[in-house]
Scaffold this motif. Structure first.
Motif, short mmCIF file in Angstrom:
data_model
loop_
_atom_site.label_atom_id
_atom_site.label_comp_id
_atom_site.label_asym_id
_atom_site.label_seq_id
_atom_site.Cartn_x
_atom_site.Cartn_y
_atom_site.Cartn_z
N UNK A 60 -27.72 24.24 -20.45
CA UNK A 60 -27.20 24.58 -19.11
C UNK A 60 -27.96 23.83 -18.01
N UNK A 61 -28.31 22.59 -18.33
CA UNK A 61 -29.00 21.71 -17.38
C UNK A 61 -28.21 20.41 -17.25
N UNK A 62 -28.06 19.96 -16.02
CA UNK A 62 -27.45 18.67 -15.73
C UNK A 62 -28.55 17.73 -15.25
N UNK A 63 -28.64 16.55 -15.84
CA UNK A 63 -29.59 15.54 -15.38
C UNK A 63 -28.96 14.72 -14.27
N UNK A 64 -29.64 14.63 -13.14
CA UNK A 64 -29.18 13.82 -12.01
C UNK A 64 -30.09 12.61 -11.90
N UNK A 65 -29.55 11.43 -12.22
CA UNK A 65 -30.33 10.19 -12.14
C UNK A 65 -30.11 9.59 -10.75
N UNK A 86 -26.40 22.63 -5.57
CA UNK A 86 -25.71 23.84 -5.09
C UNK A 86 -24.47 24.13 -5.91
N UNK A 87 -23.64 23.13 -6.11
CA UNK A 87 -22.39 23.34 -6.85
C UNK A 87 -22.65 23.54 -8.34
N UNK A 88 -23.69 22.93 -8.86
CA UNK A 88 -24.03 23.16 -10.27
C UNK A 88 -24.40 24.61 -10.50
N UNK A 89 -25.17 25.21 -9.57
CA UNK A 89 -25.55 26.61 -9.72
C UNK A 89 -24.33 27.52 -9.69
N UNK A 90 -23.33 27.15 -8.90
CA UNK A 90 -22.10 27.96 -8.87
C UNK A 90 -21.42 28.01 -10.23
N UNK A 91 -21.66 27.00 -11.04
CA UNK A 91 -21.08 26.94 -12.39
C UNK A 91 -22.08 27.35 -13.47
N UNK A 92 -23.25 27.85 -13.07
CA UNK A 92 -24.24 28.32 -14.04
C UNK A 92 -25.14 27.25 -14.60
N UNK A 93 -25.27 26.10 -13.92
CA UNK A 93 -26.11 25.01 -14.39
C UNK A 93 -27.27 24.77 -13.42
N UNK A 94 -28.41 24.40 -13.97
CA UNK A 94 -29.53 23.91 -13.18
C UNK A 94 -29.53 22.39 -13.22
N UNK A 95 -30.30 21.78 -12.32
CA UNK A 95 -30.31 20.32 -12.20
C UNK A 95 -31.72 19.78 -12.42
N UNK A 96 -31.82 18.80 -13.29
CA UNK A 96 -33.06 18.07 -13.53
C UNK A 96 -32.93 16.72 -12.84
N UNK A 97 -33.78 16.47 -11.83
CA UNK A 97 -33.69 15.22 -11.07
C UNK A 97 -34.62 14.17 -11.66
N UNK A 98 -34.08 12.97 -11.85
CA UNK A 98 -34.88 11.83 -12.28
C UNK A 98 -34.81 10.79 -11.16
N UNK A 99 -35.92 10.59 -10.48
CA UNK A 99 -35.92 9.77 -9.27
C UNK A 99 -36.56 8.40 -9.47
#
Length: 337
Positions: A60-65, A86-99
């Motif tokens: 339940x994690x989305x990676x954001x590159x 914000x929108x990921x949380x609305x769908x039950x997902x957290x976000x992992x940022x890779x910067x």
């Protein structure tokens, strides 16, 4: 911390029923589902992420590159990132940022670790080295941006080619015949970053149709860099009366330098920007602009990614139509030009 058993007791159902409502693995009657959801909300229950991942084979994690480069306007990137989170949380997902600027290596790490169910890529180049690995991985993915070849990918972006065309058309309709484009930093074009290239292509094509002359100058965006670029522009094309700016950092320095050169906006020089709305409204002159819809791009990207995670087939390219809003910085070309 509230437990699943406490939610079940509060709702008057079994623990397994609560689990089925939360996971969606079985059909539960509407009345029972509403009771469970009400208890979850009233008690403030949050499923344990580890247990949820084990039960569903998902993190339940989305990676954001999102490479954070010194030659890019970070506030726009961060606005997109906040929208994704914000929108990921609305769908039950957290976000992992890779910067980091790791390119393909970052894709390998995300795919190999199994940390993320899916990936969103930003700062997409026309020939992006990350894309072959992403396609091979089979991991659900969405690009915020367009590569040269979009087959096999789902992409969300502003129609930057049409945005550039709208800028040229607006100035042409006001009688401007000589236009200068203050572009992004040179490195952005060297990487062949999609949005910058497409804007320039669209602008030049529409300008050619309208018989307008276009001079393009990449610029770092600092006051000193812009002063040098502006001096060169007027030395080469003293009859220029219209500027298109695709470099948020250059906007206020440009307006200041034009004032120093006693060129009034919009009486002597018209300025059109591609930038976030708040940038267009907060400057010393309210700018005619094409808005960068960062939050909307984020929302569309998350929606399509969640659909892919849930098994939706097919890829698509979603181009948001640009809108040019006329404000105080553009007007009729001076007489005699």
């Amino acid at each position: 911390m509230v437990t699943l058993a406490e939610v079940a007791k509060h709702a008057g159902v079994s623990a397994s029923t609560v689990s089925y409502v939360l996971s969606g693995k079985r059909t539960i009657s509407g009345v029972t589902k509403q009771r469970v959801e009400r208890s979850v909300q009233e008690l403030g229950y949050h499923p344990n992420a580890g247990a949820r991942a084990l039960a569903s084979s998902r993190s339940n994690i989305i990676a954001l590159m999102m490479p954070l480069r010194t030659d890019m306007y970070v506030p726009v990137m961060m606005e997109i990132a906040v929208g994704v989170a914000t929108h990921a949380r609305e769908h039950g997902f957290d976000v992992l940022m890779l910067t980091g600027e790791e390119g393909p290596e970052a894709v390998r790490r995300v795919v190999g670790s199994g940390l993320a169910d899916a990936i969103i890529l930003m700062d997409v180049e026309l020939d992006d080295a990350r894309l072959p690995l992403l396609k091979e991985s089979g991991r659900p993915a969405v690009l915020i941006g367009l590569p040269a070849q979009t087959a096999g990918f789902t992409c969300v972006d502003l129609d930057f080619a049409e945005a550039g065309a709208l800028c040229a058309e607006h100035l042409g309709q006001l009688g401007h015949r000589q236009i200068a484009v203050i572009g992004e930093a040179p490195a952005v074009y060297e990487r062949r970053t999609g949005f910058a290239e497409r804007t320039l292509v669209g602008l030049r094509a529409r300008a050619h149709t309208l018989g307008l002359s276009v001079l393009h100058r990449p610029c770092e965006g600092s006051y000193a860099a812009l002063a040098g670029a502006l001096g060169q522009i007027f030395a080469e094309r003293p009859d220029i009366t219209g500027f298109v700016v695709q470099n948020e950092q250059a906007l206020e320095p440009l307006l200041g330098l034009l004032r120093q050169n006693r060129r009034a906006v919009p009486e002597d020089i018209s300025v059109v920007a591609l930038c976030p709305e708040q940038v267009a409204l907060q400057g010393s002159v309210r700018l005619t602009s094409v808005t960068i819809p960062a939050r909307e791009m984020a929302r569309r990207a998350v929606e399509r990614l969640v659909a892919k995670i849930n098994g939706a087939d097919g890829d698509e390219v979603v181009l948001l139509p640009p809108e040019l809003v006329v404000r105080a910085s553009s007007g009729q070309a001076p007489a005699g030009n």
